[in-house]
Scaffold this motif. Sequence first.
Motif, PDB file in Angstrom:
ATOM      1  N   TYR A 332       0.838  -1.200   0.000  1.00 38.32           N
ATOM      2  CA  TYR A 332       0.000   0.000   0.000  1.00 38.32           C
ATOM      3  C   TYR A 332       0.875   1.252   0.000  1.00 38.32           C
ATOM      4  O   TYR A 332       0.616   2.202  -0.753  1.00 38.32           O
ATOM      5  N   PHE A 333       1.915   1.243   0.849  1.00 34.67           N
ATOM      6  CA  PHE A 333       2.812   2.405   0.912  1.00 34.67           C
ATOM      7  C   PHE A 333       3.525   2.611  -0.428  1.00 34.67           C
ATOM      8  O   PHE A 333       3.739   3.741  -0.858  1.00 34.67           O
ATOM      9  N   LYS A 341       4.152   6.955   8.804  1.00 35.20           N
ATOM     10  CA  LYS A 341       4.030   8.279   9.422  1.00 35.20           C
ATOM     11  C   LYS A 341       2.926   9.093   8.735  1.00 35.20           C
ATOM     12  O   LYS A 341       2.115   9.753   9.398  1.00 35.20           O
ATOM     13  N   ALA A 342       2.876   9.016   7.399  1.00 36.30           N
ATOM     14  CA  ALA A 342       1.861   9.744   6.638  1.00 36.30           C
ATOM     15  C   ALA A 342       0.473   9.167   6.906  1.00 36.30           C
ATOM     16  O   ALA A 342      -0.506   9.912   7.053  1.00 36.30           O
ATOM     17  N   GLN A 346      -2.739  10.979   8.599  1.00 39.80           N
ATOM     18  CA  GLN A 346      -4.003  10.985   7.871  1.00 39.80           C
ATOM     19  C   GLN A 346      -5.161  10.524   8.751  1.00 39.80           C
ATOM     20  O   GLN A 346      -6.296  10.982   8.589  1.00 39.80           O
ATOM     21  N   MET A 347      -4.880   9.623   9.684  1.00 45.59           N
ATOM     22  CA  MET A 347      -5.938   9.037  10.509  1.00 45.59           C
ATOM     23  C   MET A 347      -6.165   9.776  11.825  1.00 45.59           C
ATOM     24  O   MET A 347      -7.117   9.466  12.543  1.00 45.59           O
ATOM     25  N   GLU A 348      -5.317  10.724  12.160  1.00 48.36           N
ATOM     26  CA  GLU A 348      -5.385  11.370  13.476  1.00 48.36           C
ATOM     27  C   GLU A 348      -6.718  12.061  13.743  1.00 48.36           C
ATOM     28  O   GLU A 348      -7.279  11.950  14.837  1.00 48.36           O
ATOM     29  N   LYS A 349      -7.227  12.788  12.760  1.00 46.49           N
ATOM     30  CA  LYS A 349      -8.474  13.531  12.960  1.00 46.49           C
ATOM     31  C   LYS A 349      -9.634  12.590  13.265  1.00 46.49           C
ATOM     32  O   LYS A 349     -10.409  12.816  14.200  1.00 46.49           O
TER      33      LYS A 349
END
Length: 423
Positions: A332-333, A341-342, A346-349
């Motif tokens: 996927y990466f 890290k990206a 992206q998932m933090e919110k």
Amino acid sequence: MAKEKNTNKKELNIKIDGVEWTAAVDKAFQEKVKTVTVDGFRKGKCPRNVFEKKYGKESLYIDAAEKLLGTAYEKVMEENKDVIPVVQPRVDIKSIDESGVEFVFTIITAPEVNVKKYKGLKVKKDKVEVTKEEIEHELSHLLEQYTELVVKEKGKVENGDVAIIDFEGFKDGVAFDGGKGENYSLEIGSHTFIPGFEEQLVGMKAGEEKDINVTFPEDYGAKDLAGKEVVFKVKVNEIKVKETRELDKDFFDDLGMEGVDTKEKLEEEIKANIKANKDVDAENKYVDELLEEISKNVDVDIPEEMVDDEVHHMIHKFEEQLKMQGLSLEMYFQFTQSDEKALHAQMEKEAYQHVLYRLTLEKIMELEKEEVTDKEVEVEIKELASKYNMKEEDLLKAIGSKDMIKYDLEMRKVIEILKEANK
């Protein structure tokens, strides 16, 4: 994202020494000596004093500390029963020597939550309707699923046909890996092959051979082919055309829907299915909007560690979904030209929102003085075991514990309370 308050972070110290520490170091030596080589001694037979002279006493301390970590955590939590961690604690070693080891456990506890308003909010559930166009679209899709492919005896490849082809790809006159196929069914217009490939098949006849020139996209996964011009030697073995089914007895027999033997009954079934799906979507949307509105009336400082923990759960779940598609996180990466890290950023919110909603629901459950009984948990276990055709003990192993089932029931109960309070 809100900063954590110091009140949510507690450092708990505990020292392990004396006989317990000595025993752990002894055990560490007994295990370590089996893996090292010392001149003049067989593996595992080196005396303690010789080992310590060569490797030093200190070489055993970390191994001994690791053996005591679980015990130390149990002891420190037993001494601080009022401290309830909400995420995996961080552990550091404050000091370590021949006298003992001192651990420091950094515990993150749940933040204070103040829900100012959660009743009488102006959130309404969408009304669900099923249009004639939606029914016709679904019927057309169903017919497409049961479309039959029949051999096209005469004529050429046209858009929409399925060409049965042999092909082999060459770059600079040399065949490349993954570029060969035999009797491959390719629907013309599906755009599943390299841009320009399918279009060049149009007009070919069964039995005809042709060289097709194409250029791989610049962002193609295989770097040795990205942006490169190649030639595919192609032979059309057969041409098939889609034949739309009639709504006759044979079709309804193949469909296998009980009691459905006419177009009218099929449309009724389709309508019921569309409505059921829309009802679920409308319910989920209503609950999401309700929680979003309630969260506007919540005061809470969420520790960063809780959000990080939720992100890790989300990434793990995402990884499992990828595995079901035959992919890995690494793939996927590579495809998305990103990294963990990206993905984390992206998932933090969304993770923050998950934690906020969870804390809010837990607080409302507390305010409403509601609880889930042991009997309700047992009933749920029986129903789930029956639904999934599993033994109860196997179900609990798969889920984790009764506490997880109880928590799920609590969340469902509090959501029902909110729906009732906001009619």
